[in-house]
Scaffold this motif. Structure first.
Motif, short mmCIF file in Angstrom:
data_model
loop_
_atom_site.label_atom_id
_atom_site.label_comp_id
_atom_site.label_asym_id
_atom_site.label_seq_id
_atom_site.Cartn_x
_atom_site.Cartn_y
_atom_site.Cartn_z
N UNK A 1 0.86 -1.19 0.00
CA UNK A 1 0.00 0.00 0.00
C UNK A 1 0.89 1.23 0.00
N UNK A 2 0.63 2.12 -0.92
CA UNK A 2 1.36 3.38 -0.97
C UNK A 2 0.36 4.51 -0.71
N UNK A 3 0.68 5.32 0.27
CA UNK A 3 -0.18 6.49 0.53
C UNK A 3 0.49 7.69 -0.12
N UNK A 4 -0.18 8.23 -1.11
CA UNK A 4 0.41 9.30 -1.91
C UNK A 4 -0.20 10.65 -1.53
N UNK A 5 0.65 11.64 -1.34
CA UNK A 5 0.15 12.96 -0.96
C UNK A 5 1.08 14.05 -1.46
N UNK A 6 0.79 15.26 -1.10
CA UNK A 6 1.58 16.38 -1.57
C UNK A 6 0.97 16.99 -2.81
N UNK B 1 -2.96 3.60 -2.70
CA UNK B 1 -2.93 2.71 -3.85
C UNK B 1 -2.22 1.42 -3.50
N UNK B 2 -2.79 0.31 -3.92
CA UNK B 2 -2.09 -0.96 -3.76
C UNK B 2 -1.36 -1.25 -5.05
N UNK C 1 7.99 6.32 -12.13
CA UNK C 1 7.44 7.30 -13.08
C UNK C 1 5.98 6.98 -13.40
N UNK C 2 5.70 5.69 -13.55
CA UNK C 2 4.32 5.29 -13.84
C UNK C 2 3.43 5.60 -12.63
N UNK C 3 3.96 5.37 -11.44
CA UNK C 3 3.17 5.65 -10.24
C UNK C 3 2.80 7.13 -10.14
N UNK C 4 3.75 7.97 -10.49
CA UNK C 4 3.50 9.42 -10.35
C UNK C 4 2.59 9.94 -11.46
N UNK C 5 2.84 9.50 -12.68
CA UNK C 5 2.19 10.17 -13.81
C UNK C 5 0.97 9.44 -14.41
N UNK C 6 0.79 8.15 -14.11
CA UNK C 6 -0.34 7.48 -14.76
C UNK C 6 -1.65 7.84 -14.06
N UNK D 1 -1.74 10.45 -11.03
CA UNK D 1 -2.30 11.33 -12.06
C UNK D 1 -1.47 12.56 -12.37
N UNK D 2 -0.21 12.53 -12.04
CA UNK D 2 0.68 13.66 -12.37
C UNK D 2 0.69 14.74 -11.30
#
Lengths: 174, 454
Positions: free
Chosen positions: B240-245, B253-254, B262-267, B272-273
């Motif tokens: 599980x990745x908790x994305x913020x900022x 996201x799992x 790069x895919x994690x950040x921008x897809x 979603x970038x």
């Protein structure tokens, strides 16, 4: 702020809860119930832990009062001074700041005319900036009692303050 | 779409109730483990899975379990570490509140493997609403015979309780958590003895993160080998990745380990970038305690290979050019974010949360905070930058618990990768302050620092 004088004793319902909590631990390890009991005590007695309240908890657990004082003063959820009906715990840590927490905090300060740690003269609000509330993806975030308010803006904060004023009911964790 | 293990029930209405969870196949792992496997076989499957602790340390779970001492007549304990307080990390809270039975099922399976008859879930106190959800789910499990005496008629007994914390980050460290569970200040213990030998009340104890424990049910149902097929190398399974900022789609996201950063950040499937179409400046990939990396280094390793979401790839190059998976708290910063302010903010956090036992941490975190504050607020000197590096280096490795390292790494890495920004703050204090978060709009310009000298 006026401090009410009350008899320091849990209600029968709370005492039943205390007895249940004590059963979670092996015999002779009742000190482990200290944190749960402090949460209950804080909720019962105006959302802060006076020395008398802490002494009462020490008596319930058959431990020395100093053992309660040192724990209560270590954990940030416990208020050792009287607080307002609503303690506004605004997260001031990195991720929330990246999305505007500092602006929301400054807005509250200006709106209520208080600085961190202070209570409004009417005893309604205390401002308490706190470290990470584990809601980083939904910041800026503020906790009031057991409720998290997320994705705050100054406008949304105004609405909340207005709602709290109208409800006029003490908010606690439990 | 990758494999979903922990979030497989996402979106199922009522999944927080026993009935719905059971209909979705819940508690099948308990049935399988207790009725057809020995505790040793359960442990063996977890070992085969390659599952690593998801709280931040990344230590192999099966190996940790195998260290548990088993003296005759002494109880053993499993404690779930749900004291999630690392800035950037908010995954366990969501898992517990949305699908509490998945954690309870994992607790039963794991407790059985360890021979524990009493287990605790230590939840950070602020999350009282989560505590209530867990308590309700535990009561349901008792009612249905999945907790208590003679579970499912197998002769195995287990009591499960929730313990609230009191709002101290340090209690996420396993020995501090144990002290706190015993009703004391959350002061970490010196190791050895490790909890596996002397934990709660001096008894053998395993402390595992929520996500780690919740993953064991899938492993038992599907087999350790199947779990090990997911991911890459020693980074098996999902995380599980908790994305913020400053991203378009913050959330949890799992991912299958091995996904390119790069895919994690921008897809669109994940972050979603960067919000507002801005450029990515830096990322803290595993919660505030891990080294920050500039955009070029988080996207590619120094060798020019795509950086992957694995323990090994994120650490590629050591701390000179790499970072850590940590707890999966992924904090993205855009081109407008101020590294100095962010570093000061993190240091204030660690100073506030230091338990105060070790002088390097107690004094050093406060010292760094003061120096960073005066740089941020326009009173810094060039020599302050090296002073920070020096203080951070003297905290690192010199404390009982890893909080000292956690406080030092953000400072050291920020200066290593963004030294010019620190220098700019010293050279152009008024310009830098106007840039930072638009604070000049309401803050006094260049206020007097907390201390003039340290």
């Amino acid at each position: 702020m006026e401090i009410e004088t009350r008899e320091i004793r849990f209600s029968e319902e709370r005492l039943a809860e205390v007895r249940q909590i004590l059963q979670r631990y092996p015999e002779g390890r009742q000190k482990s119930a200290l944190l749960p009991l402090l949460h209950i005590a804080q909720a019962e007695f105006d959302n802060w832990l006076s020395p008398d309240v802490m002494d009462y908890v020490a008596g319930l657990l058959d431990i020395e009062p100093i053992e309660v004082y040192e724990v209560a003063s270590f954990y940030t959820m416990f208020n050792l001074r009287p607080v307002g009906k609503y303690v506004l715990e605004i997260c001031r840590t990195g991720p929330c700041c990246l999305v505007g927490a500092e602006k929301v905090q400054a807005h509250i300060e200006e709106k209520l005319g208080i600085k961190p740690g202070e209570t409004t003269p009417d005893g309604m609000f205390t401002l308490k900036p706190v470290e990470c509330l584990a809601a980083c993806g939904f910041g800026p975030v503020m906790q009031v009692g057991a409720t998290y308010y997320e994705k705050l803006t100054p406008e949304r904060t105004d609405e909340l303050l207005e709602r709290f004023r109208n409800e006029n009911k003490r908010a606690t964790y439990c | 779409m990758g494999v979903k293990i922990l979030t497989q029930h996402s979106g199922v209405p009522g999944i927080d109730t026993f009935e719905v969870y059971r209909k979705q196949g819940g508690y099948a792992a308990v049935e399988k483990a207790l009725k057809s496997m020995s505790p040793e076989e359960v442990l063996e499957e977890v070992k085969k899975s390659g599952l690593r602790g998801r709280g931040g340390a990344g230590f192999p779970t099966g190996l940790k379990w195998s260290f548990l001492a088993k003296p005759e007549g002494v109880p053993r304990y499993l404690v779930c570490n749900a004291d999630e307080s690392e800035p950037g990390t908010f995954k366990d809270r969501e898992l517990m509140s949305r699908n509490p039975h998945s954690l309870i099922e994992g607790m039963i399976v794991s407790s059985y493997a360890l021979g524990a008859n009493t287990s605790y879930i230590y939840v950070r106190g602020e999350l009282f609403y989560v505590i209530r959800i867990l308590e309700k789910a535990i009561a349901e499990a008792y009612e249905k015979g999945l907790l208590g005496k003679n579970i499912l008629g197998t002769g195995y007994d287990l009591d499960l309780y929730v313990q609230p914390g009191g709002g101290a980050y340090i209690c996420g460290e396993e020995t501090a958590l144990i002290e706190s569970l015993e009703g004391k200040r959350g002061n970490p213990r010196i190791k050895p003895p490790f909890p596996a030998v002397s934990g709660v009340w001096g008894c053998p104890t395993v402390v595992n993160n929520v996500e780690t424990i919740a993953a064991t049910s899938w492993i038992i149902l599907n087999g350790g080998d199947e779990y090990a097929k997911i991911g890459i190398g020693r980074s098996t399974g999902t995380k599980l990745i908790s994305a913020c900022g400053n991203i378009n789609q913050p959330g949890i996201y799992e991912i299958e380990l091995g996904l390119p950063v790069e895919e994690f950040i921008y897809s669109d499937e994940y972050c979603g970038g960067i919000a507002g179409g801005k450029r990515l400046k830096a990322v803290v990939a595993g919660g505030s305690s891990v080294p920050v990396l500039p955009a070029n280094l988080i996207l590619k390793t120094i060798a020019g290979e795509p950086r992957l979401m694995t323990y090994e790839s994120l650490a590629d190059g050591g701390f000179a050019t790499g970072t850590m998976m940590g707890s999966g708290g992924f904090i993205a910063m855009d081109e407008d974010a101020c590294i100095v302010r962010n570093t000061w903010n993190f240091t204030r956090f660690y100073h506030h949360e230091s338990c105060g036992q070790c002088s390097p941490c107690r004094e050093g975190t406060g010292w760094m905070e003061k120096v960073l504050h005066r740089i941020e607020y326009g009173h810094g000197k060039m020599s302050d930058i090296d002073l920070l590096v020096d203080v951070a280096a003297k905290i690192e490795g010199n404390t009982i618990c890893p909080l000292g390292d956690a406080a030092a790494w953000p400072v050291g890495s920020a200066i290593r990768h963004f030294r010019e920004e620190f220098e700019w703050h010293v050279k152009e204090p008024r310009l830098s302050q106007q840039q930072n978060y638009g604070l000049a709009a309401y803050a006094d310009p260049l206020p007097v620092p907390v201390t003039e000298e340290s």
